[in-house]
Scaffold this motif. Sequence first.
Motif, PDB file in Angstrom:
ATOM      1  N   HIS A  42       0.853  -1.191   0.000  1.00  0.00           N
ATOM      2  CA  HIS A  42       0.000   0.000   0.000  1.00  0.00           C
ATOM      3  C   HIS A  42       0.884   1.235   0.000  1.00  0.00           C
ATOM      4  O   HIS A  42       1.810   1.336   0.801  1.00  0.00           O
ATOM      5  N   ARG A  43       0.587   2.166  -0.892  1.00  0.00           N
ATOM      6  CA  ARG A  43       1.284   3.457  -0.929  1.00  0.00           C
ATOM      7  C   ARG A  43       0.542   4.407   0.007  1.00  0.00           C
ATOM      8  O   ARG A  43      -0.693   4.532  -0.069  1.00  0.00           O
ATOM      9  N   VAL A  44       1.263   5.098   0.877  1.00  0.00           N
ATOM     10  CA  VAL A  44       0.661   6.070   1.782  1.00  0.00           C
ATOM     11  C   VAL A  44       0.349   7.336   0.984  1.00  0.00           C
ATOM     12  O   VAL A  44       1.236   7.905   0.349  1.00  0.00           O
ATOM     13  N   ILE A  45      -0.882   7.746   1.013  1.00  0.00           N
ATOM     14  CA  ILE A  45      -1.331   8.883   0.214  1.00  0.00           C
ATOM     15  C   ILE A  45      -0.795  10.205   0.766  1.00  0.00           C
ATOM     16  O   ILE A  45      -0.368  11.077   0.013  1.00  0.00           O
ATOM     17  N   GLU A  46      -0.795  10.350   2.076  1.00  0.00           N
ATOM     18  CA  GLU A  46      -0.438  11.625   2.685  1.00  0.00           C
ATOM     19  C   GLU A  46       1.064  11.921   2.697  1.00  0.00           C
ATOM     20  O   GLU A  46       1.465  13.071   2.864  1.00  0.00           O
ATOM     21  N   THR A  47       1.897  10.905   2.570  1.00  0.00           N
ATOM     22  CA  THR A  47       3.335  11.098   2.691  1.00  0.00           C
ATOM     23  C   THR A  47       4.055  10.439   1.525  1.00  0.00           C
ATOM     24  O   THR A  47       4.021   9.208   1.381  1.00  0.00           O
ATOM     25  N   ASN A  59       6.771   8.750  -0.745  1.00  0.00           N
ATOM     26  CA  ASN A  59       7.829   7.762  -0.500  1.00  0.00           C
ATOM     27  C   ASN A  59       7.573   6.867   0.707  1.00  0.00           C
ATOM     28  O   ASN A  59       8.499   6.245   1.210  1.00  0.00           O
ATOM     29  N   ARG A  60       6.333   6.795   1.186  1.00  0.00           N
ATOM     30  CA  ARG A  60       5.989   5.924   2.318  1.00  0.00           C
ATOM     31  C   ARG A  60       5.051   4.827   1.839  1.00  0.00           C
ATOM     32  O   ARG A  60       4.147   5.061   1.037  1.00  0.00           O
ATOM     33  N   TYR A  61       5.273   3.622   2.368  1.00  0.00           N
ATOM     34  CA  TYR A  61       4.481   2.442   2.019  1.00  0.00           C
ATOM     35  C   TYR A  61       4.181   1.643   3.278  1.00  0.00           C
ATOM     36  O   TYR A  61       4.879   1.757   4.285  1.00  0.00           O
ATOM     37  N   VAL A  62       3.158   0.816   3.172  1.00  0.00           N
ATOM     38  CA  VAL A  62       2.873  -0.203   4.178  1.00  0.00           C
ATOM     39  C   VAL A  62       2.790  -1.533   3.437  1.00  0.00           C
ATOM     40  O   VAL A  62       2.001  -1.676   2.493  1.00  0.00           O
ATOM     41  N   LEU A  63       3.631  -2.471   3.845  1.00  0.00           N
ATOM     42  CA  LEU A  63       3.543  -3.838   3.337  1.00  0.00           C
ATOM     43  C   LEU A  63       2.712  -4.619   4.336  1.00  0.00           C
ATOM     44  O   LEU A  63       3.050  -4.678   5.524  1.00  0.00           O
ATOM     45  N   LEU A  64       1.610  -5.177   3.885  1.00  0.00           N
ATOM     46  CA  LEU A  64       0.694  -5.931   4.736  1.00  0.00           C
ATOM     47  C   LEU A  64       0.764  -7.395   4.310  1.00  0.00           C
ATOM     48  O   LEU A  64       0.463  -7.722   3.160  1.00  0.00           O
ATOM     49  N   VAL A  65       1.187  -8.251   5.244  1.00  0.00           N
ATOM     50  CA  VAL A  65       1.329  -9.681   4.949  1.00  0.00           C
ATOM     51  C   VAL A  65       0.505 -10.456   5.963  1.00  0.00           C
ATOM     52  O   VAL A  65       0.579 -10.203   7.170  1.00  0.00           O
ATOM     53  N   ARG A  66      -0.288 -11.401   5.477  1.00  0.00           N
ATOM     54  CA  ARG A  66      -1.095 -12.250   6.350  1.00  0.00           C
ATOM     55  C   ARG A  66      -0.310 -13.531   6.641  1.00  0.00           C
ATOM     56  O   ARG A  66       0.189 -14.189   5.715  1.00  0.00           O
TER      57      ARG A  66
END
Length: 99
Positions: free
Chosen positions: A41-46, A48-55
């Motif tokens: 997921h690309r962070v919209i507000e910042t 060059n910031r991402y969240v990798l979400l792994v189950r």
Amino acid sequence: MIFEMAHIEVLPGHAAGFEAGVAQALPLFARAQGCGGAELHRVIETENRYVLLVRWETVDDHMIGFRQSQDFQTWRQLVGSHFARPPEVFHTEATEAGL
């Protein structure tokens, strides 16, 4: 089911290379024991910031099974040069409060 959330900041100008590296690495996660999928997921507000979400089925599937594997080393080779700093990684689980 638990979720690994990795907050990742990439170097300026490295977004496309980072995203391409993650796309190459997704099969590494897919074949890991206990992995139920991964999304970037690309962070919209910042920028060059991402969240990798792994189950994962368990924290150990991530921390022992995957992190101690050659596939983890390959993951880091594919994306590590794009990191502005080491990712902040934590694990979550759903509570009974929710919709």
